[in-house]
Design an enzyme around this catalytic site. Sequence first.
Site, PDB file in Angstrom:
ATOM      1  N   ASP A  93      38.644  45.195 -36.942  1.00 32.50           N
ATOM      2  CA  ASP A  93      39.637  46.191 -37.367  1.00 32.50           C
ATOM      3  C   ASP A  93      39.010  47.392 -38.074  1.00 32.50           C
ATOM      4  O   ASP A  93      38.398  47.272 -39.127  1.00 32.50           O
ATOM      5  CB  ASP A  93      40.632  45.487 -38.299  1.00 32.50           C
ATOM      6  CG  ASP A  93      41.817  46.364 -38.684  1.00 32.50           C
ATOM      7  OD1 ASP A  93      41.780  47.573 -38.421  1.00 32.50           O
ATOM      8  OD2 ASP A  93      42.782  45.817 -39.227  1.00 32.50           O
TER       9      ASP A  93
ATOM     10  N   SER B  49      43.238  50.408 -35.913  1.00 35.67           N
ATOM     11  CA  SER B  49      44.120  49.260 -35.733  1.00 35.67           C
ATOM     12  C   SER B  49      45.295  49.650 -34.823  1.00 35.67           C
ATOM     13  O   SER B  49      45.076  50.160 -33.726  1.00 35.67           O
ATOM     14  CB  SER B  49      44.604  48.760 -37.101  1.00 35.67           C
ATOM     15  OG  SER B  49      45.253  47.515 -36.981  1.00 35.67           O
TER      16      SER B  49
END
Length: 476
Positions: free
Chosen positions: A313, A179
Amino acid sequence: MNILTSNQLKRSLKSAESFEEWQSAAEAYDAYHKADKWRRTDVSSQFDYVSIRGRLDRLRSLKSRHDIRGLLFTLNEGIHGNMGGMGRAGLYEKAKTGTKHLIEDYIDEILHSLELIAEDDSGDIAPEEKYQFFKRASHCVGHSALMLSGSGSLLFFHMGVAKALVEAELLPDVISGSSGGAIVASMLCTHTNAELKKMLQLDYMIGTLDPDTPKSGVTDTADLEAGIARIVPDMTFEQSFAKTGRAANVPIAAAETHQTSRLLNATTSPSVLMRSAVMASTAVPGIFPPVTLKAVDDHGHQVNYLPSRRWVDGSVSDDLPAKRLARLYGVNHYIVSQTNQLALPFVAAATRKPTNARILRAAARRSAREWINAVTLILDRVDKENGRMTQATSAVRSLINQNYAGDINILPDYTFVNPRTLLATPSEKQVTKLISSGERCTWPKLGMIRNQTKISRKLKQILDSYEGTHLPASAS
């Protein structure tokens, strides 16, 4: 004579604006609390100080007699960083400025012995035999990795951590990030040390912010992509590794239910463009759309990579990919910069000294985790078509079953961040605060990082030298 109180010394530590200032304040703090005396004495219940003292005296005796064979034999018995428990974290909590002098002296003596073996030209030991010893020792000692957690806009805390490590010349060659951490990891692995020392300055970091981007609400996809482009060059994982020698690792999670997550790097996906990998790893489900990876083909053209797959993610599935790094690079020592808001309470609890109450709370958390796993598996059975419920329950299980801690954990000094701001573009004030926090939280860990990576860094340096000058090509 002005005698500072303990509280004044604590304030000096917190207000330090450079590592040098912090170090000076830490020395004064240790002197006030007699921790410097603790460092000078061998005795401790936390490690086998008798054994370490004996090994130190033996190495010094062998070195004084220039007994290279004896040094080689002694070091072959074991040179790992946790010999006799001397790598235990508790040995770095008593004093601000380091651990027992015995431990530091022993590690330094190992380094001197390795250098002496490498430089000795008496002919008693052939270069090929030395090279095999250094290779074997390097394999046994292992390597360190820096893992940067998922973070959103808190990625600037990671920037502060990286700044402190770069300035101390302690940045590992293996780095992972998911991320927001993927942005920082990719930046670190696509720029040389000289470039990083410039880029990690506060003025430069603030200059990467787009002044026209709104500072409230969720950053849109176009702004996110433009922000990544300002920090990460347009290169593949393979090109990045060739430039810096640092291995970037970006975990991504599959958008589809039955696909598995991946760890992108120069070994598993050399042709993948790092910007597309970072875009995938920052694609928070439900906020940003899943991403199709981009790669460079044999003709230098950009093409879709696994065009039927989409990715989201990486922190959802593998925030800190320790097991994969161990398999790929022989990593066995992990430095973690942790800003994941879901993980912080658990990591902080795990790093505190155990008490009866904390042991019971830890047991309660483990029990709650098992109940959540059981409930989500039951919900999966209800959702027979593997729809959104199954996707949600799989994500929940991935999040709660991960290990979010490492050997050395660098945690923020702030206590709460409004979740609504995590996906917004931070202001200059917030960036300044986060970078400063990252630096301050890293400075107390530098002594431990330096001691626990000294041997592996020295062995790498010697091996690089041997492979370049001492051996015929067939020996390496």
